[in-house]
Write a protein that holds these residues in place. Structure first.
Motif, short mmCIF file in Angstrom:
data_model
loop_
_atom_site.label_atom_id
_atom_site.label_comp_id
_atom_site.label_asym_id
_atom_site.label_seq_id
_atom_site.Cartn_x
_atom_site.Cartn_y
_atom_site.Cartn_z
N ARG A 6 -24.20 65.54 24.35
CA ARG A 6 -23.30 64.70 25.16
C ARG A 6 -23.34 63.26 24.68
O ARG A 6 -22.31 62.59 24.60
N LEU A 7 -24.54 62.78 24.36
CA LEU A 7 -24.68 61.40 23.90
C LEU A 7 -24.00 61.22 22.55
O LEU A 7 -23.38 60.17 22.29
N ARG A 8 -24.07 62.23 21.69
CA ARG A 8 -23.43 62.15 20.37
C ARG A 8 -21.91 61.92 20.52
O ARG A 8 -21.30 61.18 19.76
N HIS A 9 -21.32 62.57 21.52
CA HIS A 9 -19.88 62.51 21.71
C HIS A 9 -19.48 61.60 22.88
O HIS A 9 -18.40 61.75 23.44
N LEU A 10 -20.37 60.67 23.25
CA LEU A 10 -20.05 59.72 24.31
C LEU A 10 -18.80 58.94 23.91
O LEU A 10 -18.77 58.30 22.85
N PRO A 11 -17.74 58.96 24.70
CA PRO A 11 -16.48 58.33 24.27
C PRO A 11 -16.58 56.80 24.23
O PRO A 11 -16.98 56.18 25.21
N LEU A 12 -16.21 56.23 23.11
CA LEU A 12 -16.11 54.77 23.04
C LEU A 12 -15.09 54.23 24.04
O LEU A 12 -15.29 53.15 24.62
N PRO A 13 -13.98 54.97 24.31
CA PRO A 13 -13.03 54.49 25.32
C PRO A 13 -13.59 54.38 26.74
O PRO A 13 -12.88 53.87 27.63
N LEU A 14 -14.84 54.81 26.97
CA LEU A 14 -15.43 54.60 28.31
C LEU A 14 -15.50 53.13 28.66
O LEU A 14 -15.58 52.78 29.84
N PHE A 15 -15.47 52.24 27.66
CA PHE A 15 -15.49 50.81 27.96
C PHE A 15 -14.20 50.37 28.67
O PHE A 15 -14.13 49.23 29.15
N ALA A 16 -13.21 51.25 28.73
CA ALA A 16 -12.03 50.93 29.53
C ALA A 16 -12.32 51.04 31.02
O ALA A 16 -11.54 50.52 31.84
N VAL A 17 -13.43 51.70 31.40
CA VAL A 17 -13.76 51.85 32.82
C VAL A 17 -14.01 50.50 33.49
O VAL A 17 -13.38 50.18 34.51
N PRO A 18 -14.93 49.67 32.97
CA PRO A 18 -15.10 48.35 33.62
C PRO A 18 -13.85 47.48 33.53
O PRO A 18 -13.62 46.65 34.41
N MET A 19 -13.02 47.67 32.51
CA MET A 19 -11.75 46.94 32.45
C MET A 19 -10.88 47.29 33.65
O MET A 19 -10.36 46.41 34.34
N GLY A 20 -10.71 48.60 33.89
CA GLY A 20 -9.83 49.03 34.98
C GLY A 20 -10.39 48.70 36.34
O GLY A 20 -9.68 48.15 37.20
N VAL A 21 -11.67 49.01 36.55
CA VAL A 21 -12.28 48.77 37.86
C VAL A 21 -12.39 47.27 38.13
O VAL A 21 -12.10 46.80 39.23
N GLY A 22 -12.80 46.52 37.10
CA GLY A 22 -12.90 45.07 37.28
C GLY A 22 -11.55 44.41 37.48
O GLY A 22 -11.41 43.49 38.28
N PRO A 38 -9.43 42.51 52.98
CA PRO A 38 -10.88 42.31 53.10
C PRO A 38 -11.48 41.81 51.78
O PRO A 38 -11.29 42.43 50.73
N ALA A 39 -12.19 40.70 51.82
CA ALA A 39 -12.73 40.11 50.60
C ALA A 39 -13.80 40.99 49.96
O ALA A 39 -13.97 41.00 48.73
N TRP A 40 -14.52 41.78 50.80
CA TRP A 40 -15.61 42.59 50.26
C TRP A 40 -15.12 43.68 49.31
O TRP A 40 -15.89 44.12 48.43
N VAL A 41 -13.86 44.08 49.42
CA VAL A 41 -13.35 45.13 48.54
C VAL A 41 -13.32 44.63 47.09
O VAL A 41 -13.84 45.28 46.18
N GLY A 42 -12.72 43.47 46.89
CA GLY A 42 -12.66 42.91 45.55
C GLY A 42 -14.04 42.61 44.98
O GLY A 42 -14.32 42.93 43.82
N GLU A 43 -14.90 42.00 45.79
CA GLU A 43 -16.24 41.66 45.29
C GLU A 43 -17.05 42.92 44.99
O GLU A 43 -17.80 42.98 44.00
N GLY A 44 -16.88 43.96 45.82
CA GLY A 44 -17.58 45.21 45.57
C GLY A 44 -17.12 45.88 44.28
O GLY A 44 -17.93 46.40 43.49
N LEU A 45 -15.80 45.88 44.04
CA LEU A 45 -15.27 46.46 42.81
C LEU A 45 -15.73 45.69 41.58
O LEU A 45 -16.04 46.28 40.53
N LEU A 46 -15.80 44.37 41.68
CA LEU A 46 -16.27 43.57 40.56
C LEU A 46 -17.75 43.82 40.28
O LEU A 46 -18.17 43.88 39.12
N ALA A 47 -18.55 44.00 41.34
CA ALA A 47 -19.96 44.34 41.15
C ALA A 47 -20.09 45.71 40.50
O ALA A 47 -20.93 45.93 39.60
N LEU A 48 -19.25 46.66 40.93
CA LEU A 48 -19.27 48.00 40.34
C LEU A 48 -18.88 47.95 38.87
O LEU A 48 -19.47 48.65 38.02
N ALA A 49 -17.90 47.14 38.54
CA ALA A 49 -17.47 47.01 37.14
C ALA A 49 -18.59 46.43 36.28
O ALA A 49 -18.79 46.86 35.14
N THR A 50 -19.32 45.45 36.82
CA THR A 50 -20.44 44.87 36.08
C THR A 50 -21.51 45.92 35.81
O THR A 50 -22.02 46.04 34.69
#
Length: 317
Positions: A6-22, A38-50
């Motif tokens: 699984r690690l060998r084939h870890l997709p490089l495009p996974l870095f799009a995940v923090p782009m989308g969530v952030g 609600p302000a906590w939604v945006g801040e929570g999503l940004l923390a998740l993206a980090t």
């Protein structure tokens, strides 16, 4: 499939995940300012993206140590290599999340992100010059390393790097003007994108939306420049709305993440436009765009989690 494979084939495009969530986190932050969301939604999503960016970066570091040939193959691939730009774009978005809370750390990370992104963009241009591609290899993900510089000022201007931000905006805008006609020409004249890559067409929405956000930060308001860029984004959004049925038939692949950051950036730019130019009923439109982007990103996250659980995410293309 066992863990080493699984690690060998870890997709490089996974870095799009923090782009989308952030990106969605930034849109909800605008929603809190403009719509009273609600302000906590945006801040929570940004923390998740980090957290997602850090986790994916560590996993790819381990992959590089254990399977250097696999990662090198991704970086040579005509499509997957473009997602190297998502590494630094994601880090720029992380700095945007940190800016109100830890501006000193955000400034240091922003400088590191834009410096690395410049190297990636320069290398991408070098490869295109020295090894010209067939039209079939010109795909929308190329916009990520080439045009990511357009997004940098959206965060750099607020951190005090105004002159540097204008330089990055000029670089990104010029590369955008040079590259997008080639990509639109390939889309119009063929060969057609494979079904797995068709969702990546929505990446065309990202540069004008990001340019609107950056010009707003650079000029201190959503005036003529941001409005002109947002008008182009609205045009692309209208086109993609007519293609919803086509996109719905596309089988799952990491190209689905091409829907995420562009729609989030479009939502953020739309909310800024509404705040600067309020008209009756636009608040409803703002909520509609924000919730639509949220639904898209939730759907893509769910599909990605299912693919990871089943092992499909880690199979070679």
């Amino acid at each position: 499939m066992d863990s080493p494979e699984r690690l060998r084939h870890l997709p490089l495009p996974l870095f799009a995940v923090p782009m989308g969530v952030g990106g969605l986190g930034l849109a909800w932050r605008e929603g809190a300012r403009v719509l009273g969301a609600p302000a906590w939604v945006g801040e929570g999503l940004l923390a998740l993206a980090t957290a997602a960016w850090l986790l994916i970066a560590v996993l790819h570091m381990v992959r590089a140590l254990r399977h250097p040939g696999s990662l090198a193959a991704d970086l040579r691939h005509p499509v997957r290599s473009a997602f190297a730009g998502a590494i630094t774009v994601g880090l720029m978005i992380v700095t945007g999340g940190l800016t109100p809370h830890l501006p000193g750390l955000a400034a240091g990370l922003w400088l590191a992100a834009v410096g690395m992104h410049l190297v990636i963009a320069a290398w991408t241009v070098r490869v295109l010059i020295l090894a010209p591609r067939e039209p079939a290899a010109l795909t929308p993900p190329l916009l990520i390393p080439m045009v990511g510089n357009v997004l940098a000022p959206a965060f750099g201007a607020r951190l005090g790097f105004e002159a540097l931000s204008w330089m990055y905006f000029g670089l990104g805008a010029l590369l955008w003007a040079l590259l997008q006609p080639l990509l639109l020409g390939r889309a119009a004249m063929g060969p057609p994108l494979p079904a797995l890559l068709r969702p990546s067409l929505v990446i065309f929405l990202a540069p004008p939306a990001a340019a609107a956000l950056s010009l707003s930060a650079l000029t201190g308001g959503f005036g003529p420049g941001p409005l002109a860029c947002h008008g182009l984004a609205v045009g692309f959004a209208a086109v993609f709305l007519t293609m919803l049925g086509e996109f719905a038939r596309a089988p799952f692949s990491m190209a689905w993440w091409g829907w995420t950051f562009p729609t989030a950036a479009f939502a953020a730019a739309t909310l800024q436009a509404i705040a600067a130019h309020p008209l009756p009923g636009l608040g409803v439109l703002g909520w509609a765009v924000l919730l639509a982007s949220s639904a898209i990103i939730a759907t893509v996250c769910r599909a990605t989690a299912q693919a990871a659980w089943s092992g499909a995410l880690f199979r070679p293309d």
